[in-house]
Design a protein around this motif. Structure first.
Motif, short mmCIF file in Angstrom:
data_model
loop_
_atom_site.label_atom_id
_atom_site.label_comp_id
_atom_site.label_asym_id
_atom_site.label_seq_id
_atom_site.Cartn_x
_atom_site.Cartn_y
_atom_site.Cartn_z
N SER A 114 55.51 42.23 36.87
CA SER A 114 55.59 43.23 37.88
C SER A 114 56.04 44.64 37.49
O SER A 114 55.32 45.44 38.02
CB SER A 114 56.58 42.72 38.92
OG SER A 114 56.21 41.40 39.49
N GLY A 145 53.40 40.40 39.40
CA GLY A 145 53.00 39.22 38.35
C GLY A 145 54.11 38.18 38.39
O GLY A 145 55.14 38.06 39.14
N ASP A 146 53.85 37.10 37.54
CA ASP A 146 54.66 35.95 37.43
C ASP A 146 55.93 36.12 37.17
O ASP A 146 56.86 35.66 37.57
CB ASP A 146 53.99 35.10 36.31
CG ASP A 146 53.18 33.88 36.86
OD1 ASP A 146 53.16 33.95 38.21
OD2 ASP A 146 53.01 32.92 36.21
N ARG A 147 56.23 37.11 36.07
CA ARG A 147 57.56 37.51 35.45
C ARG A 147 57.80 38.67 35.96
O ARG A 147 57.11 39.53 36.03
CB ARG A 147 57.64 37.41 34.09
CG ARG A 147 57.03 35.97 33.32
CD ARG A 147 56.81 35.95 31.91
NE ARG A 147 55.86 37.06 31.62
CZ ARG A 147 55.56 37.36 30.43
NH1 ARG A 147 55.92 36.86 29.15
NH2 ARG A 147 54.45 38.02 30.14
N ALA A 178 58.76 41.68 43.78
CA ALA A 178 57.87 40.55 43.88
C ALA A 178 58.21 39.20 43.21
O ALA A 178 57.26 38.49 43.06
CB ALA A 178 56.59 41.03 42.94
N GLY A 179 59.59 38.98 43.43
CA GLY A 179 60.38 37.56 42.81
C GLY A 179 60.10 36.80 43.82
O GLY A 179 59.70 36.96 44.95
N LYS A 205 63.28 37.45 48.51
CA LYS A 205 64.22 38.33 49.22
C LYS A 205 63.55 39.65 49.83
O LYS A 205 64.26 40.22 50.50
CB LYS A 205 65.20 38.81 47.93
CG LYS A 205 66.13 37.55 47.50
CD LYS A 205 66.89 37.99 46.45
CE LYS A 205 66.20 38.27 45.19
NZ LYS A 205 67.17 38.00 43.86
N LYS A 213 73.85 42.70 42.55
CA LYS A 213 72.63 42.12 42.77
C LYS A 213 72.29 41.10 43.65
O LYS A 213 73.26 40.08 43.62
CB LYS A 213 71.86 41.74 41.54
CG LYS A 213 70.32 41.26 41.56
CD LYS A 213 69.53 41.31 40.48
CE LYS A 213 69.94 39.87 39.58
NZ LYS A 213 69.20 38.81 40.18
N GLY A 251 62.36 34.63 44.49
CA GLY A 251 64.08 34.25 45.21
C GLY A 251 64.18 32.68 45.00
O GLY A 251 64.70 32.12 45.77
N GLU A 252 64.00 32.26 43.83
CA GLU A 252 64.31 30.75 43.48
C GLU A 252 65.84 30.39 43.92
O GLU A 252 66.31 29.51 44.45
CB GLU A 252 63.71 30.25 42.18
CG GLU A 252 62.07 29.89 42.32
CD GLU A 252 61.51 29.60 40.91
OE1 GLU A 252 62.49 29.65 39.98
OE2 GLU A 252 60.43 29.70 41.05
N ARG A 253 66.37 31.30 43.59
CA ARG A 253 67.93 30.96 43.57
C ARG A 253 68.46 31.24 44.94
O ARG A 253 69.35 30.65 45.45
CB ARG A 253 68.73 31.64 42.72
CG ARG A 253 68.71 31.25 41.37
CD ARG A 253 69.28 32.24 40.00
NE ARG A 253 68.26 33.32 40.01
CZ ARG A 253 68.80 34.35 39.19
NH1 ARG A 253 69.84 34.60 38.58
NH2 ARG A 253 67.85 35.38 39.00
N VAL A 267 60.98 47.19 42.05
CA VAL A 267 60.13 45.68 41.76
C VAL A 267 60.90 44.77 43.07
O VAL A 267 61.77 44.55 42.99
CB VAL A 267 60.14 44.88 40.47
CG1 VAL A 267 59.09 45.61 39.46
CG2 VAL A 267 61.66 44.95 39.97
N1 CTP Z 1 60.87 40.41 40.30
C1 CTP Z 1 59.47 40.81 40.46
N2 CTP Z 1 58.46 40.14 39.99
C2 CTP Z 1 58.79 38.88 39.40
C3 CTP Z 1 60.50 38.41 39.42
C4 CTP Z 1 61.26 39.51 39.70
O1 CTP Z 1 59.28 41.88 41.04
N3 CTP Z 1 57.93 38.15 38.83
C5 CTP Z 1 61.85 41.51 41.03
C6 CTP Z 1 62.72 40.59 42.12
O2 CTP Z 1 61.82 40.98 43.37
C7 CTP Z 1 63.95 41.35 42.23
C8 CTP Z 1 64.20 41.76 40.80
O3 CTP Z 1 62.91 41.84 40.07
O4 CTP Z 1 63.95 42.63 43.09
C9 CTP Z 1 65.46 40.92 39.95
O5 CTP Z 1 64.83 39.81 40.09
P1 CTP Z 1 65.74 38.50 40.53
O6 CTP Z 1 67.03 39.03 41.30
O7 CTP Z 1 65.91 37.50 39.52
O8 CTP Z 1 64.69 38.10 41.72
P2 CTP Z 1 63.78 36.80 41.85
O9 CTP Z 1 62.86 36.60 40.60
O10 CTP Z 1 63.11 36.80 43.40
O11 CTP Z 1 64.96 35.64 41.97
P3 CTP Z 1 64.96 34.22 41.11
O12 CTP Z 1 65.19 34.58 39.73
O13 CTP Z 1 66.17 33.51 41.60
O14 CTP Z 1 63.59 33.43 41.39
#
Ligand code: CTP
Ligand code: MG
Length: 202
Positions: A65, A59-61, A10-11, A20, A187, A13-15, A8
């Motif tokens: 995804s 997806g959103d969460r 699709a995040g 990423k 991570k 990358g808010e933090r 996965v």
């Molecule tokens: N991920 C994803 N779809 C989402 C949220 C997360 O595919 N809607 C993936 C991220 O791309 C990451 C993994 O899940 O490889 C772990 O998530 P995290 O490290 O929390 O990444 P992000 O959600 O992108 O970062 P943040 O929570 O800071 O926004």
């Protein structure tokens, strides 16, 4: 034996401050390294969820995804490894250990886990309320392995958010065990994690 991988990526990358998915570690994208850990353990079919070449939309969460990845697996998929693109240092050996435990066939899921190193405290505001005994606690990583049917059922079981895939299986009544994780398998969450990960690259 039908073994599949879902990475996965699709995040938002808010933090981190940006998605990423563009981040490179010594020239290789995080998601490519994550795919490499699965391929290196003999997992040939890997679907990447996220905006990468050949990837499918997420997806959103995180769980949405993963659900997109599950929907893309063939109907006869039996076993699946779910891995975060944000964990570029997981090794093929760790993947293999998760898979070997899974393929014994007696449980629904396997997670890599590490003992907690630091003291744990329960707090409220600035106040320390109590010290939490850590002997029974572990932190967990990815890749996590599942019987595909158990993970599919867990996704149907509820729509609440979850921090990892095993959480869905656990609360759906499934059986999850752990194998030793890897201390190096950090991570990438904040920008400063990139330099640490580069220093740790084998
Ligand atoms: N991920 C994803 N779809 C989402 C949220 C997360 O595919 N809607 C993936 C991220 O791309 C990451 C993994 O899940 O490889 C772990 O998530 P995290 O490290 O929390 O990444 P992000 O959600 O992108 O970062 P943040 O929570 O800071 O926004
Ligand atoms: Mg996140």
């Amino acid at each position: 034996m039908s073994i599949h991988g879902i990475v996965v990526a699709a995040g938002r990358g808010e933090r981190f401050g940006a998605p990423k998915v563009e981040v490179l570690l010594r020239g290789v994208a995080l998601w490519q390294r994550a795919v490499g850990a699965l391929r290196g353990a003999g997992v040939e079919h890997v679907v990447v969820v996220g905006p990468v070449p050949g990837g499918i939309p997420g997806g959103d969460r995180r769980r949405d995804s993963v659900a997109a990845g599950l929907a893309a697996l063939p109907g006869d998929a039996e076993w699946v490894l779910v891995h975060d693109a944000a964990r570029p240092l997981a090794s093929p050996a760790l993947t293999r250990a998760v898979l070997d435990r899974l393929l014994r066939g007696d449980i629904d899921g396997v997670v890599p886990a590490l003992a907690v190193r630091d003291p744990l405290k329960r707090v409220a505001g600035e106040r320390v309320l109590a010290t939490v005994p850590r002997a029974e606690l572990v932190t967990v990583q990815t890749p996590q392995g599942f019987r595909v049917e158990a993970l599919r059922q867990a996704h149907l079981g509820d729509d609440d958010d979850a921090t990892d895939d095993a959480a869905l299986v656990e609360r759906n009544g499934g059986s999850v065990v752990f194998v030793p994780g890897e201390p190096i398998n950090l991570k990438i969450t904040f920008p400063e994690d990139v330099a640490v990960a580069e220093a740790l690259l084998p």
